[in-house]
Design a protein around this motif. Structure first.
Motif, PDB file in Angstrom:
ATOM      1  N   HIS A  65       3.800  20.201 -30.530  1.00  0.00           N
ATOM      2  CA  HIS A  65       2.801  21.132 -29.995  1.00  0.00           C
ATOM      3  C   HIS A  65       1.900  20.428 -28.980  1.00  0.00           C
ATOM      4  N   ALA A  66       1.500  19.195 -29.280  1.00  0.00           N
ATOM      5  CA  ALA A  66       0.632  18.450 -28.372  1.00  0.00           C
ATOM      6  C   ALA A  66       1.319  18.203 -27.029  1.00  0.00           C
ATOM      7  N   VAL A  67       2.594  17.851 -27.079  1.00  0.00           N
ATOM      8  CA  VAL A  67       3.346  17.643 -25.838  1.00  0.00           C
ATOM      9  C   VAL A  67       3.455  18.955 -25.060  1.00  0.00           C
ATOM     10  N   ALA A  68       3.798  20.022 -25.756  1.00  0.00           N
ATOM     11  CA  ALA A  68       3.964  21.319 -25.096  1.00  0.00           C
ATOM     12  C   ALA A  68       2.668  21.788 -24.452  1.00  0.00           C
ATOM     13  N   GLN A  69       1.553  21.614 -25.156  1.00  0.00           N
ATOM     14  CA  GLN A  69       0.262  22.041 -24.620  1.00  0.00           C
ATOM     15  C   GLN A  69      -0.159  21.184 -23.436  1.00  0.00           C
ATOM     16  N   SER A  70       0.160  19.892 -23.491  1.00  0.00           N
ATOM     17  CA  SER A  70      -0.158  19.012 -22.366  1.00  0.00           C
ATOM     18  C   SER A  70       0.563  19.470 -21.103  1.00  0.00           C
ATOM     19  N   VAL A  71       1.841  19.773 -21.248  1.00  0.00           N
ATOM     20  CA  VAL A  71       2.643  20.213 -20.101  1.00  0.00           C
ATOM     21  C   VAL A  71       2.192  21.593 -19.640  1.00  0.00           C
ATOM     22  N   ARG A  72       1.875  22.456 -20.594  1.00  0.00           N
ATOM     23  CA  ARG A  72       1.428  23.804 -20.224  1.00  0.00           C
ATOM     24  C   ARG A  72       0.126  23.742 -19.425  1.00  0.00           C
ATOM     25  N   ALA A  73      -0.764  22.845 -19.814  1.00  0.00           N
ATOM     26  CA  ALA A  73      -2.065  22.755 -19.149  1.00  0.00           C
ATOM     27  C   ALA A  73      -1.975  22.100 -17.778  1.00  0.00           C
ATOM     28  N   HIS A  74      -1.096  21.095 -17.653  1.00  0.00           N
ATOM     29  CA  HIS A  74      -1.100  20.279 -16.440  1.00  0.00           C
ATOM     30  C   HIS A  74       0.206  20.318 -15.639  1.00  0.00           C
ATOM     31  N   GLY A  75       1.240  20.890 -16.230  1.00  0.00           N
ATOM     32  CA  GLY A  75       2.503  20.998 -15.497  1.00  0.00           C
ATOM     33  C   GLY A  75       3.317  19.725 -15.444  1.00  0.00           C
ATOM     34  N   ARG A  76       2.855  18.656 -16.101  1.00  0.00           N
ATOM     35  CA  ARG A  76       3.572  17.382 -16.074  1.00  0.00           C
ATOM     36  C   ARG A  76       3.089  16.514 -17.234  1.00  0.00           C
ATOM     37  N   LEU A  77       3.841  15.462 -17.498  1.00  0.00           N
ATOM     38  CA  LEU A  77       3.451  14.469 -18.498  1.00  0.00           C
ATOM     39  C   LEU A  77       4.009  13.140 -18.028  1.00  0.00           C
ATOM     40  N   ASP A  78       3.111  12.205 -17.709  1.00  0.00           N
ATOM     41  CA  ASP A  78       3.527  10.933 -17.144  1.00  0.00           C
ATOM     42  C   ASP A  78       3.514   9.787 -18.141  1.00  0.00           C
ATOM     43  N   ALA A  79       2.616   9.848 -19.119  1.00  0.00           N
ATOM     44  CA  ALA A  79       2.500   8.753 -20.084  1.00  0.00           C
ATOM     45  C   ALA A  79       2.063   9.295 -21.431  1.00  0.00           C
ATOM     46  N   VAL A  80       2.544   8.643 -22.470  1.00  0.00           N
ATOM     47  CA  VAL A  80       2.137   8.960 -23.834  1.00  0.00           C
ATOM     48  C   VAL A  80       1.691   7.657 -24.493  1.00  0.00           C
ATOM     49  N   VAL A  81       0.473   7.639 -25.003  1.00  0.00           N
ATOM     50  CA  VAL A  81      -0.042   6.477 -25.712  1.00  0.00           C
ATOM     51  C   VAL A  81      -0.093   6.832 -27.196  1.00  0.00           C
ATOM     52  N   LEU A  82       0.838   6.274 -27.953  1.00  0.00           N
ATOM     53  CA  LEU A  82       0.956   6.567 -29.392  1.00  0.00           C
ATOM     54  C   LEU A  82       0.095   5.565 -30.131  1.00  0.00           C
ATOM     55  N   ASN A  83      -1.142   5.972 -30.398  1.00  0.00           N
ATOM     56  CA  ASN A  83      -2.182   5.063 -30.841  1.00  0.00           C
ATOM     57  C   ASN A  83      -2.687   5.319 -32.258  1.00  0.00           C
ATOM     58  N   ALA A  84      -2.522   6.517 -32.770  1.00  0.00           N
ATOM     59  CA  ALA A  84      -3.119   6.871 -34.060  1.00  0.00           C
ATOM     60  C   ALA A  84      -2.640   5.946 -35.178  1.00  0.00           C
ATOM     61  N   ALA A  85      -3.587   5.480 -35.998  1.00  0.00           N
ATOM     62  CA  ALA A  85      -3.246   4.571 -37.105  1.00  0.00           C
ATOM     63  C   ALA A  85      -4.382   4.568 -38.112  1.00  0.00           C
ATOM     64  N   ILE A  86      -4.072   4.141 -39.324  1.00  0.00           N
ATOM     65  CA  ILE A  86      -5.073   3.968 -40.375  1.00  0.00           C
ATOM     66  C   ILE A  86      -4.861   2.606 -41.018  1.00  0.00           C
ATOM     67  N   ALA A  87      -5.889   2.110 -41.664  1.00  0.00           N
ATOM     68  CA  ALA A  87      -5.730   0.902 -42.468  1.00  0.00           C
ATOM     69  C   ALA A  87      -4.857   1.229 -43.675  1.00  0.00           C
ATOM     70  N   GLY A  88      -4.199   0.210 -44.218  1.00  0.00           N
ATOM     71  CA  GLY A  88      -3.356   0.434 -45.387  1.00  0.00           C
ATOM     72  C   GLY A  88      -4.142   1.009 -46.553  1.00  0.00           C
ATOM     73  N   ARG A  89      -3.558   1.970 -47.234  1.00  0.00           N
ATOM     74  CA  ARG A  89      -4.239   2.643 -48.341  1.00  0.00           C
ATOM     75  C   ARG A  89      -4.055   1.922 -49.676  1.00  0.00           C
TER      76      ARG A  89
END
Length: 243
Positions: A65-89
Motif C-alpha cells: 500500500h505504501a508503494v502504491a500510494q507513493s506512486v499514486r501521489a508522485h507518479g514515480r518511485l526512485d528510492a526506497v529506504v528500508l529503515n524501520a527496526a526495533i530493539a530485540g524484545r
C-alpha cells in the motif's frame, strides 16, 4: 538523482528515518514517510513538505500500500529506504517465542516485505535504488542477540539479492551504523557514554544514506560510525571447493 526524485522511507517518524527524510527533502527530493507512529510521522512529513502513510512494516499488504500510494501521489518511485527496526524484545535468558517473533517480524520480515513490495514498480521502470538500514551488529556481534541475528540476515539478503536485481537496473545496498543517538538506545545512553564510546548523530547516518544513494555500486555493506565517513566492507573471496 534528478530534482524531484521520490524516496519512500520506512520508520521515518523518528531517529535515522526522520533525519534521512529531512536531509533528502533539503536536497530536493520528494519524501514519503511510512510508519506506525501517525503523530510523529505526519509531523516529519509536514516538516519535509512530504506525504505520510500509516504503515505497519510487519504487514506485506501495508508495504504494498505504501508503494502504491507513493506512486499514486508522485507518479514515480526512485528510492526506497528500508529503515524501520526495533530493539530485540528478548535474549537467550529471557527468551519467549512471542518476543522473538516480534523482533524478527520487524527487523527481518519488515525489510523482506518492503523489498518485495517495491520490486514490481522498480522492475517495471528498470531503475531504482533500495537502501537497507542494517547495523554494525550485523557484521560483528551484540549483546542484543536476536537483533544482531536479524541484522546478520540482512547482510546476506543484500549480498545475495543484489546481483539478481542488477539485471533489472536496481541497486541494493545496506548501511551499517555503529552506535547512534536514537530512542532505541535511550535507556543505555548514559552507560554507553560512561564507557567512552561515541554515539553518532542520526544526521551522520542520513548523510551516509544520501551518499550511498548517489553511488553506482550495488551489493555493498557500508559501515558508518561517529565522526567517520561511510566506508564499504571488503568481504573475503571464498572460492567453492573443487576436486
Amino acid at each position: 538523482m534528478t530534482a524531484g526524485a521520490v524516496a519512500l522511507i520506512t520508520g521515518g517518524a523518528s531517529g535515522i528515518g526522520a533525519a534521512t527524510a529531512r536531509r533528502l527533502a533539503g536536497e530536493g527530493w520528494r519524501v514519503v514517510i511510512a510508519d506506525v507512529d501517525a503523530a510523529r510521522g505526519a509531523g516529519v512529513a509536514d516538516d519535509c513538505g512530504g506525504l505520510f502513510i500509516h504503515t505497519d512494516v510487519t504487514s506485506l499488504h501495508d508495504n504494498e500500500h505504501a508503494v502504491a500510494q507513493s506512486v499514486r501521489a508522485h507518479g514515480r518511485l526512485d528510492a526506497v529506504v528500508l529503515n524501520a527496526a526495533i530493539a530485540g524484545r528478548c535474549g537467550l535468558d529471557d527468551f519467549t517465542q512471542q518476543h522473538y517473533r516480534e523482533t524478527m517480524r520487524t527487523d527481518l520480515d519488515g525489510i523482506v516485505y518492503g523489498l518485495h513490495a517495491a520490486l514490481p514498480r522498480l522492475r517495471r521502470q528498470r531503475s531504482g535504488h533500495i537502501v537497507v538500514t542494517g547495523s554494525l551488529a550485523g557484521l560483528t556481534g551484540s549483546p542484543d542477540v536476536f537483533y544482531a541475528t536479524a541484522k546478520h540476515a540482512l547482510i546476506g539478503l543484500v549480498r545475495s539479492a543484489a546481483p539478481h536485481l542488477a539485471r533489472d537496473g536496481i541497486r541494493l545496498n545496506i548501511v551499517c551504523p555503529g552506535l547512534v543517538d536514537t530512542p532505541v538506545l535511550a535507556r543505555a545512553r548514559t552507560a554507553i557514554l560512561a564507557h567512552g564510546l561515541l554515539l553518532a548523530d542520526p544526521g551522520e547516518i542520513a548523510a551516509a544514506v544520501q551518499s550511498v544513494l548517489g553511488d553506482r555500486r550495488t551489493g555493498r555493506a557500508w559501515v558508518v560510525q561517529a565522526g567517520r565517513p561511510a566506508v564499504p566492507v571488503e568481504f573475503p573471496e571464498i572460492p567453492l571447493a573443487t576436486r
